[in-house]
Design an enzyme around this catalytic site. Structure first.
Site, PDB file in Angstrom:
ATOM      1  N   ASP A   1      34.356 -66.485   5.239  1.00 30.96           N
ATOM      2  CA  ASP A   1      33.573 -65.382   4.650  1.00 30.96           C
ATOM      3  C   ASP A   1      32.153 -65.859   4.345  1.00 30.96           C
ATOM      4  O   ASP A   1      31.165 -65.194   4.675  1.00 30.96           O
ATOM      5  CB  ASP A   1      34.209 -64.900   3.341  1.00 30.96           C
ATOM      6  CG  ASP A   1      35.351 -63.937   3.582  1.00 30.96           C
ATOM      7  OD1 ASP A   1      35.789 -63.850   4.736  1.00 30.96           O
ATOM      8  OD2 ASP A   1      35.806 -63.284   2.620  1.00 30.96           O
TER       9      ASP A   1
ATOM     10  N   THR B   1      35.312 -56.995   2.641  1.00 33.83           N
ATOM     11  CA  THR B   1      36.439 -56.183   3.129  1.00 33.83           C
ATOM     12  C   THR B   1      37.114 -55.406   1.998  1.00 33.83           C
ATOM     13  O   THR B   1      37.587 -54.297   2.215  1.00 33.83           O
ATOM     14  CB  THR B   1      37.469 -57.075   3.836  1.00 33.83           C
ATOM     15  OG1 THR B   1      37.804 -58.158   2.976  1.00 33.83           O
ATOM     16  CG2 THR B   1      36.938 -57.625   5.117  1.00 33.83           C
ATOM     17  N   THR B   2      37.136 -55.990   0.806  1.00 34.33           N
ATOM     18  CA  THR B   2      37.771 -55.279  -0.313  1.00 34.33           C
ATOM     19  C   THR B   2      36.906 -54.081  -0.709  1.00 34.33           C
ATOM     20  O   THR B   2      37.415 -52.965  -0.855  1.00 34.33           O
ATOM     21  CB  THR B   2      37.923 -56.228  -1.531  1.00 34.33           C
ATOM     22  OG1 THR B   2      38.505 -57.436  -1.083  1.00 34.33           O
ATOM     23  CG2 THR B   2      38.778 -55.628  -2.597  1.00 34.33           C
TER      24      THR B   2
ATOM     25  N   ASP C   1      41.395 -62.168  -0.123  1.00 33.02           N
ATOM     26  CA  ASP C   1      40.635 -61.518   0.931  1.00 33.02           C
ATOM     27  C   ASP C   1      41.257 -60.162   1.291  1.00 33.02           C
ATOM     28  O   ASP C   1      42.440 -60.090   1.659  1.00 33.02           O
ATOM     29  CB  ASP C   1      40.632 -62.439   2.153  1.00 33.02           C
ATOM     30  CG  ASP C   1      39.773 -61.900   3.262  1.00 33.02           C
ATOM     31  OD1 ASP C   1      38.588 -61.669   3.007  1.00 33.02           O
ATOM     32  OD2 ASP C   1      40.288 -61.664   4.364  1.00 33.02           O
TER      33      ASP C   1
HETATM   34  N1  LIG Z   1      28.521 -63.624 -10.085  1.00 32.14           N
HETATM   35  C1  LIG Z   1      28.724 -62.353  -9.894  1.00 32.14           C
HETATM   36  N2  LIG Z   1      28.431 -61.469 -10.849  1.00 32.14           N
HETATM   37  C2  LIG Z   1      28.646 -60.168 -10.657  1.00 32.14           C
HETATM   38  N3  LIG Z   1      29.133 -59.625  -9.527  1.00 32.14           N
HETATM   39  C3  LIG Z   1      29.436 -60.442  -8.530  1.00 32.14           C
HETATM   40  C4  LIG Z   1      29.253 -61.858  -8.657  1.00 32.14           C
HETATM   41  N4  LIG Z   1      29.650 -62.419  -7.494  1.00 32.14           N
HETATM   42  C5  LIG Z   1      30.059 -61.420  -6.688  1.00 32.14           C
HETATM   43  N5  LIG Z   1      29.925 -60.239  -7.288  1.00 32.14           N
HETATM   44  C6  LIG Z   1      30.246 -58.920  -6.738  1.00 32.14           C
HETATM   45  O1  LIG Z   1      31.598 -58.927  -6.324  1.00 32.14           O
HETATM   46  C7  LIG Z   1      31.769 -58.101  -5.184  1.00 32.14           C
HETATM   47  C8  LIG Z   1      32.462 -58.860  -4.087  1.00 32.14           C
HETATM   48  O2  LIG Z   1      33.738 -59.181  -4.487  1.00 32.14           O
HETATM   49  P1  LIG Z   1      34.803 -59.801  -3.489  1.00 32.14           P
HETATM   50  O3  LIG Z   1      34.198 -60.950  -2.780  1.00 32.14           O
HETATM   51  O4  LIG Z   1      36.052 -60.023  -4.261  1.00 32.14           O
HETATM   52  O5  LIG Z   1      35.100 -58.629  -2.514  1.00 32.14           O
HETATM   53  P2  LIG Z   1      34.572 -58.343  -1.063  1.00 32.14           P
HETATM   54  O6  LIG Z   1      33.463 -59.270  -0.717  1.00 32.14           O
HETATM   55  O7  LIG Z   1      34.301 -56.885  -1.010  1.00 32.14           O
HETATM   56  O8  LIG Z   1      35.842 -58.588  -0.169  1.00 32.14           O
HETATM   57  P3  LIG Z   1      36.403 -59.938   0.453  1.00 32.14           P
HETATM   58  O9  LIG Z   1      35.647 -61.072  -0.144  1.00 32.14           O
HETATM   59  O10 LIG Z   1      37.838 -59.895   0.048  1.00 32.14           O
HETATM   60  O11 LIG Z   1      36.210 -59.799   1.921  1.00 32.14           O
HETATM   61  C9  LIG Z   1      30.393 -57.672  -4.746  1.00 32.14           C
HETATM   62  O12 LIG Z   1      30.164 -56.351  -5.126  1.00 32.14           O
HETATM   63  C10 LIG Z   1      29.473 -58.635  -5.494  1.00 32.14           C
HETATM   64  O13 LIG Z   1      28.250 -58.024  -5.780  1.00 32.14           O
HETATM   65 MG   LIG Z   2      33.623 -61.394  -0.821  1.00 33.07          MG
END
Ligand SMILES: Nc1ncnc2c1ncn2[C@@H]1O[C@H](COP(=O)(O)OP(=O)(O)OP(=O)(O)O)[C@@H](O)[C@H]1O
Ligand SMILES: [Mg+2]
Length: 623
Positions: free
Chosen positions: A477, A172-173, A139
């Site tokens: 989340d 958040t990332t 996260d």
């Molecule tokens: N199955 C998938 N295929 C392609 N992209 C995906 C898939 N699942 C999630 N994503 C993409 O991954 C990204 C989110 O990644 P992640 O959850 O690691 O980061 P975040 O949501 O920005 O931060 P955090 O979860 O740490 O608060 C988004 O851009 C989402 O569209």
């Molecule tokens: Mg996420």
């Protein structure tokens, strides 16, 4: 620096002024060079410059007023002016391009730490704090919270991640990576002589246009989709976390939990308060044994005494924020007694006061007592005699939530306006049942069938503390994402689809401007591509190839009406190809995307606006 003009001595001969006077009077032609040896020698003799904090380097500027150097000239002049006025700064000062570059470097360093954790193939970070506590997480907000960030600009990013975490919960990332990329691009523009104000204006225009574009073209109404959108949303959020392996089970638990806390809002719109969902962790078994306790709230506390009943049905719950202990005189009260019988009577009275208090609580019909403070053995005896189930040291946050969902009132005191002690039965909360059950190694009190608002509890199981904590963050989340989707009813495709579509649209939008803002908008478009790029890199795919494919699909969607559905195309990181994210069920709540764009742009602008960093040195006396 290029040599453009005369050195200082020549200037004095030809213009009749010394360099310091020229600096104060900018109407004279700017023709001097930084680092000119002769000029520096002259400065040592010049009374104006000898007193200047910045010396000759601050006084001499290379050439004519571009946007950038216009502002630089102003900075240097003000530094000199303050020095000449005898105002000295007890500390260090960085200005203009230096401070901007330092800020961008710090921010990029932070974003680079986060980059490898983005997306479903992103990896986790292990963070060890100064007392040796270990956190393993994916996260973004948690990673940044654990890092001891000292740089003031980098702190803005930490705040940004926290803001996204509290407002949206997920993303958040991404928000930090986008903000850092925007800053990097902005700094390049400023280095190319575009004034920061112009860049800021361009960024604001691009942000507004992006939001409009997402709302108009990239969002899908939930009811228009055939699949179970909420499950897809939960799965997409969980896909990047380690519990993503059990995403079928968790997404179901999460969607059921959020749906069960539905409350009608004031304007007819339903609300889904995530705060009414309690996430509990219990050691033991695997994470796939996690369960949802429907329609109830649970706390990880056992009853005060083994002689109390383990189950109370129906429950009338008294919620107290005071001790149930033998009454004690207030601080400073001094009673001198020389008669032993009198002393005995005082002791008896002290006990009677608490006994009366408990009697009043019991007489009101109470069957369960929860207090945030203590209950001593003597008070416990009375409660056991009355057949009450009591729990002490309940967390304040928990007791407030229990009050909310059982319709009870948390009491700070039993005294009324006249100083009399009373217990109003109206303050009691009610539930169908309060029961103590053992799950794993711990005892839990379950409050089932709450009467007022609804509540739910998710009980997480896991092999160790690190896994449980990360599972709790991931579930939080996903809960936020599902609740946002239910509240806003719109979703956008994930996997870099929105960012690519926006990037292409903004490139076209930039060309509609004939001013400098055009560059800023184009750079904004470029910066957004960082999300699909990092996703592809983390998925061990060929980022350049995949991004080109993705852009191709989105361009085709714009130009060819028969290929309109290609605008939903995003990355499939498992196979390293592009695919329709909507039909594949890679969806994110629209609010989350909009807010992350807004927050990232605002944070980038906040840092970009800084042109002076003054650090005041600590007072030597205090040291
Ligand atoms: N199955 C998938 N295929 C392609 N992209 C995906 C898939 N699942 C999630 N994503 C993409 O991954 C990204 C989110 O990644 P992640 O959850 O690691 O980061 P975040 O949501 O920005 O931060 P955090 O979860 O740490 O608060 C988004 O851009 C989402 O569209
Ligand atoms: Mg996420």
């Amino acid at each position: 620096m290029t040599r453009l003009g005369h050195c200082c001595d020549t200037a004095v001969q030809t213009l009749g002024v010394c360099v310091a006077c020229w600096v104060r009077d900018c109407s004279l032609p700017p023709m001097f060079v930084l680092g000119c040896g002769l000029a520096r020698g002259r400065a040592a003799r010049c009374p104006h410059l000898a007193s200047s904090a910045n010396g000759i380097a601050g006084a001499l500027l290379p050439h004519g007023p571009t946007q950038k150097e216009g502002s630089l000239l102003g900075e240097k002049r003000s530094a000199m002016a303050s020095a000449e006025l005898g105002l000295s700064l007890q500390g260090t000062r960085e200005s203009g391009a230096d401070v901007r570059s330092a800020n961008v470097t710090a921010v990029m360093a932070l974003a680079n730490i986060l980059k490898s954790s983005l997306g479903p193939q992103g990896l986790d970070k292990m963070l060890v704090d100064d007392i040796g506590d270990v956190t393993i997480t994916n996260d973004g907000a948690t990673i940044l919270k654990q890092l001891e960030v000292e740089h003031p600009a980098a702190k803005v990013l930490v705040e940004l991640a926290n803001l996204q975490d509290t407002e949206v919960g997920d993303g958040t990332t991404s928000v930090v990576i986008i903000a850092a990329e925007l800053l990097k691009k902005a700094n390049e523009l400023v280095k190319n002589n575009i004034h920061p104000t112009t860049v800021i204006a361009g960024y604001r225009l691009a942000m507004r246009e992006s939001i409009k574009y997402i709302q108009a073209n990239m969002s899908v109404q939930v009811d228009k989709l055939e699949q179970d959108v909420l499950l897809s949303i939960a799965k997409t959020t969980l896909s990047s976390k380690f519990i993503g392996g059990d995403s079928e089970l968790f997404s179901k638990i999460i969607v059921d939990a959020v749906k069960s806390v539905r409350v009608p809002g004031p304007n007819g719109k339903a609300k889904y308060p995530v705060s009414q969902i309690n996430v509990l962790k219990s050691h033991g078994q695997s994470s796939s044994e996690s369960v949802l306790v429907p329609g109830g709230y649970a706390i990880q506390i056992s009853r005060g005494s083994q002689e109390m009943p383990t189950q109370v049905k129906p429950a009338k719950i008294a919620l107290l924020d005071f001790d149930l202990k033998k009454h004690r005189m207030g601080m400073g009260v001094n009673i001198v007694i020389d008669d032993p019988e009198e002393l005995e009577r005082v002791r008896q009275k002290e006990m009677d006061l608490t006994k009366d208090k408990i009697k009043k609580i019991v007489d009101a019909g109470t069957t369960v007592v929860f207090t945030t403070k203590g209950i001593d053995d003597f008070a416990m005896k009375y409660l056991v005699e009355a057949g009450i189930l009591a729990a002490r040291r309940v967390d304040k946050k928990d007791i407030k939530r229990i009050a909310k969902c059982t319709g009870g009132t948390l009491l700070l005191t039993m005294a009324d306006m006249d100083g009399e002690e009373k217990f109003d039965p109206q303050c009691l909360g009610s539930a169908d049942e309060v029961v103590e059950q053992r799950v794993g190694d711990n005892d839990f009190l379950f409050i089932k069938g709450c009467s007022a608002t609804k509540a739910a509890t998710i009980l997480l199981r896991g092999a160790n503390e690190y896994m449980l904590e990360e599972a709790e963050r991931s579930v939080h989340d996903a809960l936020c994402a599902v609740s946002r989707t239910l509240e806003s009813n719109s979703v956008v495709p994930g996997g870099g689809a929105v960012e690519t579509a926006l990037s292409l649209h903004l490139e076209d939008y930039a060309t509609t401007f004939d001013s400098y803002e055009q560059w800023a908008i184009a750079e904004y478009a470029e910066a957004l591509q960082v999300v699909p790029k990092v996703l592809a890199i983390n998925g061990a795919c060929d980022a350049i190839d995949l991004l080109a494919d993705l852009r191709n699909c989105h361009t085709a969607a714009k130009k060819d009406p028969t290929k309109a559905d290609q605008k939903w195309y995003g990355l499939d990181l498992m196979k390293g190809v592009v695919r329709n994210s909507v039909t594949a069920g890679v969806l994110e709540p629209m609010v989350s995307k909009l807010k992350s764009l807004k927050f990232a742009t605002e944070a980038a602008i906040t840092i970009l606006r800084i042109d002076d960093l003054i650090k005041i040195a600590p007072d030597p006396e205090q040291q």
